[in-house]
Motif scaffolding. Structure first.
Motif, short mmCIF file in Angstrom:
data_model
loop_
_atom_site.label_atom_id
_atom_site.label_comp_id
_atom_site.label_asym_id
_atom_site.label_seq_id
_atom_site.Cartn_x
_atom_site.Cartn_y
_atom_site.Cartn_z
N PHE A 172 27.28 -29.63 20.96
CA PHE A 172 26.87 -28.37 21.57
C PHE A 172 26.64 -27.29 20.51
CE2 PHE A 172 28.46 -24.15 22.67
CZ PHE A 172 27.46 -23.74 23.53
N ALA A 173 27.54 -27.23 19.52
CA ALA A 173 27.40 -26.21 18.48
C ALA A 173 26.06 -26.36 17.76
CB ALA A 173 28.55 -26.31 17.48
N GLY A 174 25.71 -27.61 17.42
CA GLY A 174 24.42 -27.85 16.78
C GLY A 174 23.27 -27.52 17.72
N ALA A 175 23.45 -27.81 19.03
CA ALA A 175 22.38 -27.56 20.00
C ALA A 175 22.13 -26.06 20.15
CB ALA A 175 22.75 -28.17 21.35
N ALA A 176 23.20 -25.28 20.35
CA ALA A 176 23.02 -23.84 20.52
C ALA A 176 22.42 -23.23 19.27
CB ALA A 176 24.37 -23.19 20.84
N LEU A 177 22.86 -23.71 18.10
CA LEU A 177 22.34 -23.19 16.84
C LEU A 177 20.86 -23.53 16.66
CD1 LEU A 177 22.70 -21.97 14.02
CD2 LEU A 177 23.52 -24.18 13.25
N SER A 178 20.51 -24.81 16.83
CA SER A 178 19.12 -25.18 16.55
C SER A 178 18.20 -24.71 17.67
CB SER A 178 19.00 -26.69 16.33
OG SER A 178 19.48 -27.39 17.44
N GLY A 179 18.74 -24.55 18.90
CA GLY A 179 17.91 -23.98 19.97
C GLY A 179 17.50 -22.56 19.62
N MET A 180 18.45 -21.76 19.17
CA MET A 180 18.14 -20.37 18.82
C MET A 180 17.23 -20.32 17.59
SD MET A 180 18.40 -17.23 19.58
CE MET A 180 19.63 -16.95 20.84
N ALA A 181 17.51 -21.15 16.58
CA ALA A 181 16.70 -21.14 15.36
C ALA A 181 15.26 -21.55 15.67
CB ALA A 181 17.30 -22.08 14.32
N ALA A 182 15.10 -22.57 16.53
CA ALA A 182 13.75 -23.03 16.87
C ALA A 182 12.98 -21.93 17.60
CB ALA A 182 13.82 -24.28 17.74
N MET A 183 13.66 -21.18 18.47
CA MET A 183 12.95 -20.14 19.22
C MET A 183 12.58 -18.97 18.33
SD MET A 183 12.45 -21.57 21.89
CE MET A 183 12.83 -23.22 21.39
N ILE A 184 13.38 -18.71 17.28
CA ILE A 184 12.98 -17.67 16.31
C ILE A 184 11.69 -18.12 15.61
CG2 ILE A 184 13.59 -16.56 14.12
CD1 ILE A 184 16.44 -16.41 15.07
N LEU A 185 11.61 -19.41 15.27
CA LEU A 185 10.39 -19.92 14.64
C LEU A 185 9.19 -19.77 15.58
CD1 LEU A 185 11.69 -23.15 12.86
CD2 LEU A 185 11.11 -20.95 11.84
N VAL A 186 9.40 -20.14 16.87
CA VAL A 186 8.29 -20.04 17.84
C VAL A 186 7.84 -18.58 17.96
CG1 VAL A 186 7.74 -20.23 20.29
CG2 VAL A 186 8.95 -22.09 19.15
N LEU A 187 8.81 -17.67 18.11
CA LEU A 187 8.44 -16.26 18.30
C LEU A 187 7.79 -15.69 17.04
CD1 LEU A 187 11.53 -15.21 20.38
CD2 LEU A 187 9.16 -14.95 21.09
N ALA A 188 8.23 -16.16 15.87
CA ALA A 188 7.59 -15.71 14.63
C ALA A 188 6.13 -16.13 14.61
CB ALA A 188 8.34 -16.27 13.42
N ALA A 189 5.87 -17.38 15.08
CA ALA A 189 4.48 -17.87 15.11
C ALA A 189 3.66 -17.08 16.12
CB ALA A 189 4.47 -19.36 15.45
N VAL A 190 4.26 -16.80 17.30
CA VAL A 190 3.54 -16.03 18.32
C VAL A 190 3.22 -14.64 17.80
CG1 VAL A 190 3.81 -14.94 20.57
CG2 VAL A 190 4.46 -17.32 20.28
N ARG A 191 4.19 -14.02 17.10
CA ARG A 191 3.94 -12.69 16.57
C ARG A 191 2.86 -12.69 15.48
NH1 ARG A 191 7.32 -8.27 16.22
NH2 ARG A 191 6.98 -8.37 13.99
N ARG A 192 2.82 -13.77 14.71
CA ARG A 192 1.79 -13.86 13.67
C ARG A 192 0.39 -13.88 14.26
NH1 ARG A 192 2.28 -14.99 8.28
NH2 ARG A 192 0.23 -15.91 8.25
N SER A 193 0.28 -14.42 15.50
CA SER A 193 -1.04 -14.42 16.12
C SER A 193 -1.31 -13.08 16.81
CB SER A 193 -1.16 -15.59 17.10
OG SER A 193 -0.19 -15.44 18.11
N GLY A 194 -0.48 -12.08 16.52
CA GLY A 194 -0.76 -10.72 17.00
C GLY A 194 -0.33 -10.46 18.43
N ARG A 195 0.45 -11.38 19.01
CA ARG A 195 0.88 -11.18 20.39
C ARG A 195 2.29 -10.59 20.43
NH1 ARG A 195 -3.69 -13.05 19.97
NH2 ARG A 195 -4.84 -13.94 21.73
N LEU A 196 2.68 -10.16 21.62
CA LEU A 196 4.02 -9.61 21.89
C LEU A 196 4.32 -8.41 20.99
CD1 LEU A 196 6.19 -12.79 22.45
CD2 LEU A 196 5.20 -11.27 24.14
N SER A 197 3.26 -7.71 20.56
CA SER A 197 3.47 -6.55 19.72
C SER A 197 4.22 -5.48 20.52
CB SER A 197 2.11 -6.04 19.25
OG SER A 197 2.15 -4.67 19.04
N GLY A 198 5.31 -4.99 19.96
CA GLY A 198 6.12 -3.98 20.64
C GLY A 198 7.07 -4.56 21.67
N ALA A 199 6.83 -5.81 22.10
CA ALA A 199 7.69 -6.41 23.12
C ALA A 199 8.81 -7.23 22.49
CB ALA A 199 6.86 -7.29 24.05
N VAL A 200 8.47 -7.92 21.40
CA VAL A 200 9.50 -8.63 20.63
C VAL A 200 9.46 -8.04 19.23
CG1 VAL A 200 10.26 -10.82 19.70
CG2 VAL A 200 9.30 -10.73 21.99
#
Lengths: 214, 416
Positions: free
Chosen positions: B228-256
């Motif tokens: 579980f510890a690895g799951a919660a950690l890598s789940g959060m880390a993976a979503m930071i990567l996803v959101l970083a990619a989404v932000r790079r494409s200019g989306r979610l500006s001001g929202a995230v």
């Protein structure tokens, strides 16, 4: 010695360390009291927020805002820098962890080696809980004592309590106080800055805790 | 306070800010195809070389790492609902995207070892291997739990729980996109309340069945928490990567914003420490009591070749990220957190590798001559997960647009 005292005064050490003598007053009121600072009174949170931005932009360093309730964003309006407390806490933590490591290594592997369950003398595993606990303990102490050291608490009295009007800072008035210790302090300029910022009342605050020699 | 709010401009909820470019998900299809090819090639090569065991282990490492991301995302969605968190609303949809992939990733994770249990006579899960377990009283004591009927039924049960919970939470969220009914938030919270303990138990027992039983002689009551510890950690880390990619494409500006990143990074930091805390707790008690059937796991990994990987995990999975994440400027920088999170994801795979891979050849030898098979097998399911996530992100709005707590997320700030 004089240079060291200057640094200590600049850090405000004379406020909370009895060993540091207070510097001679830079400004004295007509009654002969040391001047603590000049206080401006404001009617609304909006007015004091705008005034704080003006005082910040004027470059003052030793000043504060007093309000009956927390105002979000005030730290930006005042230009308050992040606290240095984390550095003190980290020093405390590393001292605790390192001290625990050295202590157990010296006791268990050097001074009094003893076979326990056939484990090596210098096995690091049993040291970890003590390293963890001492790390937590020392960081908690450095957090508490560092906080008290940096904000100068506890203190029995504050010059602002000599002002009758200041009592309303816990009810319905907002105050900006610029202290006389500030390097840029000039009574005329401070008064006109506060008045032009929309202060409804401006007054001198005397420091009655310093004995006045006539 | 009105003044603080007056400093922030209104956040755009226009299509151009909350939806990715249509047709941009093609790269996802490519990733899925690459993942399928890698997985199929792994087994083809493994069986062709008469080394199904190694191929399955490599595949299983990647599959369990990917499952950890989905289950970790599911945990965070339920945690966000349970505490009625407002700040996380604008990031929650990405977690839901990962959570709702649990049917695919879960089936992929269980398919490999199920084939081993039911058709390959337990080459990796040796409790099914007659030659190994013959006359072993340790197995006979555990036979009531470690048998294919119980194992298969429970695998179906875990999958059913995860699919049911994730679909239900997904439906509440997407239905709210449509109707905007605030009561759906309360329903999601209620589901999370009874779902969380069931989720915790199913994850724990799945970790027993799918990871710990690779060495049926060994046991640890901390095992579920470790996964579980690895799951919660890598789940959060993976979503930071996803959101970083989404932000790079200019989306979610001001929202995230950096404020949301700061809070997500704090959680990464927390779970880096949590992983080390319970990981050491598990090791410490085994080391102290020194009972042969408990120490076998650590003995294989703390002597000769595998000791290097164990040491690497201590530094790479804990000490280095811990020290880097102490710094606030790192936690608030998308560029730096992308590097840290990619590193954390790699180390989560290394952690699964550390658990599964030493069992392939037994003993303490490392046997790296087939390293390319490890690599091929490990990338299979993670590539499929990445491709599915890319397609999911393109399939709908990037955040729950009608969540009643969305304004709170759009004005989120850390007052530090």
């Amino acid at each position: 010695m004089g240079a060291l005292l200057g640094i200590l005064h600049r850090m405000g050490a004379h406020h909370y360390c009895p060993l540091v003598p207070a510097p001679p007053p830079r400004f004295v009121t007509e009654r002969g009291c040391t001047l603590h600072g000049i206080m401006g009174e404001f009617d609304t949170a909006q007015a004091v927020y705008a005034a704080a931005e003006k005082v910040r932009d004027a470059g003052y360093r030793r000043w504060d805002v007093h309000t009956p309730f927390p105002i979000h964003g005030m730290e930006d309006a005042m230009g308050v820098k992040p606290t240095r407390l984390p550095i003190l806490i980290a020093l405390g933590a590393f001292t605790g962890v390192g001290g625990a490591y050295l202590m157990q290594w010296w006791m268990g592997a050097v001074d009094y080696p003893m076979v326990v369950q056939g484990k090596p003398y210098a096995a690091w595993e049993p040291w970890v809980p003590i390293m963890f606990e001492l790390g937590v303990l020392c960081s908690a102490f450095s957090a508490l004592l560092g906080m008290l050291g940096l904000n100068g608490l506890p203190r029995h009295h504050h010059p602002l309590f000599t002002s009758e009007r200041f009592l309303r800072s816990s009810q319905d008035r907002f105050f900006v106080v610029i202290e006389a210790e500030d390097q840029n302090f000039n009574p005329q300029r401070v008064r006109s800055l506060l008045e032009s910022s929309g202060a409804t009342h401006v007054e001198l605050v005397e420091d009655d805790s310093v004995e006045v020699t006539p | 306070m009105s003044h603080a709010a007056a400093h922030e401009g209104p956040v755009s909820l226009a299509e151009g800010n909350v939806r990715l470019r249509a047709g941009g998900g093609a790269i996802g299809t490519v990733l899925i195809a690459a993942g399928v090819v890698a997985a199929v090639a792994t087994f083809a090569v493994g069986i062709g070389q008469g080394n199904f065991k190694h191929a399955l282990a490599a595949y299983h490492i990647g599959a369990m790492s990917s499952l950890a991301v989905c289950l970790g995302a599911m945990f965070w969605v339920m945690a966000f609902h349970l505490v009625m968190s407002g700040w996380s609303v604008s990031i929650r949809r990405q977690f839901e995207n990962a959570m709702v992939l649990v049917p695919v990733i879960g089936v992929l994770a269980v398919a490999g070892i199920a084939a081993d249990v039911f058709f390959m006579h337990g080459q990796l899960l040796t409790w099914m291997n007659g030659a190994v377990r013959q006359g072993d009283s340790l197995y006979e004591e555990k036979a009531a739990w470690l048998n294919p009927v119980r194992w298969g039924l429970f695998a179906l049960l875990y999958l059913f729980i995860w699919v049911y919970l994730s679909q239900r939470l997904w439906w509440y969220s997407t239905e709210q996109d449509r109707t905007g009914a605030p009561r759906l938030s309360n329903k999601a919270r209620f589901t999370s309340a009874w779902g969380m303990p069931i989720f915790g138990l199913s994850l724990t027992f799945a970790a027993f069945d799918w990871l710990m039983s690779v060495d049926y002689r060994w046991f640890s009551t901390m095992w579920g928490v470790y996964y579980f510890a690895g799951a919660a950690l890598s789940g959060m880390a993976a979503m930071i990567l996803v959101l970083a990619a989404v932000r790079r494409s200019g989306r979610l500006s001001g929202a995230v914003t950096n404020e949301h990143l700061h809070d997500m990074s704090k959680l990464v930091f927390g779970f880096v420490v949590f992983w080390a805390y319970i990981g050491f707790g598990q090791y410490f008690l085994i080391w102290y009591s020194n009972i042969p059937e408990e120490t076998s796991f650590m003995l294989a990994r703390k002597t000769e070749g595998w000791n290097a990987l164990s040491t690497f995990l201590v530094w790479g999975h804990f000490a280095v990220p811990w020290y880097i994440l102490l710094w606030k400027f790192v936690r608030r920088s998308w560029a730096l957190m992308t590097i840290v999170c990619a590193w954390v994801m790699v180390l989560e795979v290394a952690d699964m590798y550390w658990i599964i891979r030493p069992m392939v050849y037994g003993g303490t030898g490392v046997h790296l001559d087939m390293w390319w098979l490890d690599l091929l097998g490990i990338v299979g399911v993670p590539l499929i997960l990445a491709g599915l996530l890319v397609r999911k992100a393109h399939a709908g709005p990037l955040m729950p647009l009608k969540d009643p707590r969305l304004p709170e997320a759009l004005h989120h700030r850390n007052y530090v």
